[in-house]
Design an enzyme around this catalytic site. Structure first.
Site, short mmCIF file in Angstrom:
data_model
loop_
_atom_site.label_atom_id
_atom_site.label_comp_id
_atom_site.label_asym_id
_atom_site.label_seq_id
_atom_site.Cartn_x
_atom_site.Cartn_y
_atom_site.Cartn_z
N SER A 131 0.85 -1.19 0.00
CA SER A 131 0.00 0.00 0.00
C SER A 131 0.89 1.23 0.00
CB SER A 131 -0.92 -0.02 1.23
OG SER A 131 -1.81 1.08 1.24
N CYS A 132 0.29 2.40 -0.29
CA CYS A 132 1.05 3.65 -0.26
C CYS A 132 0.04 4.79 -0.19
CB CYS A 132 1.95 3.77 -1.49
SG CYS A 132 1.06 3.76 -3.07
N GLY A 133 0.33 5.91 -0.84
CA GLY A 133 -0.61 7.02 -0.83
C GLY A 133 -1.74 6.87 -1.82
#
Length: 289
Positions: free
Chosen positions: A239-241
């Site tokens: 996951s990330c932004g």
């Protein structure tokens, strides 16, 4: 290719020697956050690798959602990349300006859609320019091609699946955002986002996987991931932004032979914008030795 280097990453020397080959497609997938103060389209127009096609991650995306550059339907993807002259059987090399920021997302996207021979350019366009390699300003006009998708939806995590993963701890969660955003001591760059991270997540900032735009060696990648508390014998969701830099972790995992991984496409843009998703603040829980 060195045994200590990712099989999915190609050198500038190799790419320059292959330019012009009939089955080679080079994609400029540069993408920047506002804070980076760079214009991907303007940079492409000013000079790109010869024959490189501009791949706009905001255009070739799902436009039915308010979330940024989420994965499009297989049919839409196939139609758009077909217009760019790309088939699923081509050798595809993706690069971005910085070297290892946005290109792994497009590498992941093509692989999820069924392409097999997809690679990332080590060092990116900045490295290519620094070495004085050839550039061109004219945009290519490729003949249309047919891209036949073979979409692997098992590699893409939705919000509801992510809720289940968080509540059950069924998969390890690797978060590519900065350590400050993860710990909620830095603000999110997008308005309306809560700060923090998902319960149980581990912090693996995307910048730790490269040095001066070049992907680290396999032993270095392994150590980085293990030090963050990720067990490479167990499944991982990245996951990330907004689903872009999560693919850097995916690239590292796949390079190490870890194939039991998925990417949460909505990432923090989705999770952090809701008021019904659990969030933890502070640094990650210390790794048990």
């Amino acid at each position: 290719m060195s045994e200590t280097k990712s099989r999915f990453v190609v050198s500038a020397d190799w790419l320059q020697s292959e330019l012009g080959k009939a089955d080679l497609r080079v994609l400029d997938a540069s993408f920047y956050l506002p804070a980076q103060k760079r214009d991907a389209d303007a940079e492409y127009a000013a000079g790109h690798i010869p024959g490189a096609i501009r791949f706009d991650q905001d255009k070739i995306a799902d436009h039915s959602t308010s979330l940024p550059h989420t994965i499009p339907s297989p049919d839409y993807f196939a139609a758009e990349v077909g217009r760019l002259g790309i088939s699923e059987n081509d050798r595809i090399v993706v690069y971005d300006g910085i070297g290892l920021f946005a290109s792994p997302r497009v590498w992941w996207l093509f692989r999820v859609m069924g392409a097999k021979n997809v690679f990332v350019l080590d060092g990116g366009l900045d490295g290519w320019k620094a070495e004085g390699r050839p550039l061109e300003t004219e945009a290519p006009n490729p003949a249309p091609a047919t891209f036949t998708p073979n979409f692997d939806d098992s590699r893409v995590v939705t919000l509801e699946t992510m809720r289940d993963i968080v509540s059950s701890s069924a998969m390890q969660i690797a978060d590519a955002r900065s350590a400050g955003r993860f710990a909620a001591v830095e603000p999110e760059p997008r308005a309306g986002m809560r700060s923090g991270h998902m319960p149980g997540a581990r912090s693996l900032p995307s910048g730790v996987f490269a040095s001066q735009g070049r992907f680290k060696s396999l032993p270095e990648l392994r150590q980085t991931i293990v030090d963050a508390g990720i067990d490479l014998s167990k499944p991982v969701v990245t996951s990330c932004g907004s689903g872009i830099t999560a693919a850097i972790i995916t690239l590292a995992l796949e390079s190490l032979g870890h194939h039991d991984n998925k990417l949460y496409d909505g990432s923090w843009s989705e999770w952090g914008s809701r008021d019904d998703t659990p969030i933890v603040t502070g640094p990650p829980t210390p790794v048990k030795v």
